[in-house]
Design a protein around this motif. Structure first.
Motif, PDB file in Angstrom:
ATOM      1  N   CYS A  50       0.805  -1.228   0.000  1.00  0.00           N
ATOM      2  CA  CYS A  50       0.000   0.000   0.000  1.00  0.00           C
ATOM      3  C   CYS A  50       0.840   1.281   0.000  1.00  0.00           C
ATOM      4  O   CYS A  50       0.293   2.359  -0.124  1.00  0.00           O
ATOM      5  N   CYS A  55      -1.581  -3.681   6.487  1.00  0.00           N
ATOM      6  CA  CYS A  55      -1.648  -4.745   5.480  1.00  0.00           C
ATOM      7  C   CYS A  55      -1.433  -6.127   6.113  1.00  0.00           C
ATOM      8  O   CYS A  55      -1.919  -7.127   5.593  1.00  0.00           O
ATOM      9  N   ILE A  68     -10.653  -0.628  -0.480  1.00  0.00           N
ATOM     10  CA  ILE A  68      -9.383   0.096  -0.439  1.00  0.00           C
ATOM     11  C   ILE A  68      -9.687   1.585  -0.355  1.00  0.00           C
ATOM     12  O   ILE A  68     -10.524   2.105  -1.102  1.00  0.00           O
ATOM     13  N   ARG A 103      -8.326  -1.756   3.648  1.00  0.00           N
ATOM     14  CA  ARG A 103      -6.898  -1.490   3.383  1.00  0.00           C
ATOM     15  C   ARG A 103      -6.745  -0.096   2.776  1.00  0.00           C
ATOM     16  O   ARG A 103      -7.724   0.519   2.371  1.00  0.00           O
ATOM     17  N   HIS A 115      -4.334   2.669   0.116  1.00  0.00           N
ATOM     18  CA  HIS A 115      -3.341   2.817  -0.946  1.00  0.00           C
ATOM     19  C   HIS A 115      -2.845   4.262  -0.902  1.00  0.00           C
ATOM     20  O   HIS A 115      -3.636   5.191  -1.042  1.00  0.00           O
TER      21      HIS A 115
END
Ligand SMILES: [Zn+2]
Length: 197
Positions: A59, A71, A81, A102, A104
């Motif tokens: 990420c 993660c 995400i 999660r 990014h």
């Protein structure tokens, strides 16, 4: 202007973001009069951050191993995400305790004036993650300013054809504020997010 080591320190401190010449001088003289153990701890922390901290290979958040803490957490869902500009945004969202997916980290936002285009951000890496097929929703949590909006718009155009739900964090008008004083981006968003009463 001083000579030798103290001036070197003032110069180095002055290159840090948010540290002006006066602050640099004040910090340098603080270091000079500080306990040697405290100064060693500071020097150690500076060295350690460069030696140990790197970017998560999934990420691009800051991490001290191959993958970051988020993660590596098996209790979080892989289906959502949340895209942010910088690692500090991850911290801010984590603080709300609202998100269990999660992240990014793009490493910035699209900014043509500063020569930052999509290729300078970790967008290719994001597309690779999305093509894996496990992701249901992409939350665009870039900053609510011109660059963040441009980045979110760009990503939405890229991702929507992949059949993944794309959402943008809602941001309301300031409570008690006049419509005419709200900036156009906030106001535009308020219109888009309008609901029946
Ligand atoms: Zn990570």
């Amino acid at each position: 202007m001083y000579e030798g080591a103290i001036q070197d320190l003032i110069d180095e401190l002055g290159r840090l973001p948010g540290v002006g010449p006066k602050s640099a001088q004040r910090i340098a003289f603080h270091v000079l009069s500080a306990d040697p153990a405290d100064v060693n701890r500071l020097a150690g922390a500076l060295r350690k951050v460069k030696d140990l901290v790197r970017f998560c290979t999934s990420c691009y958040n800051v991490a001290e191993s191959e993958q970051c803490r988020i993660c590596r957490d098996p209790r979080r869902t892989d289906e959502v995400i949340c895209v942010v500009e910088e690692p500090k945004d991850v911290v801010a969202i984590e603080r709300t305790g609202e998100f269990r997916g999660r992240y990014h980290v793009l490493g910035g936002a699209i900014n043509p004036l500063e020569g930052i285009g999509p290729d300078n951000l970790r967008i290719r890496e994001l597309m690779a993650r999305l093509s894996g097929g496990a992701i249901r929703e992409l939350i665009l949590a870039t900053d609510p300013n011109t660059e963040g909006e441009a980045t979110a718009t760009y990503l939405a155009l890229m991702v929507k054809p992949m059949g993944i739900a794309v959402t943008r964090l809602a941001s309301g008008l300031p409570v008690g504020g006049d419509l005419e004083y709200a900036d156009e981006i906030t106001l535009g968003r308020a219109f888009e997010g309008r609901r029946a009463v």
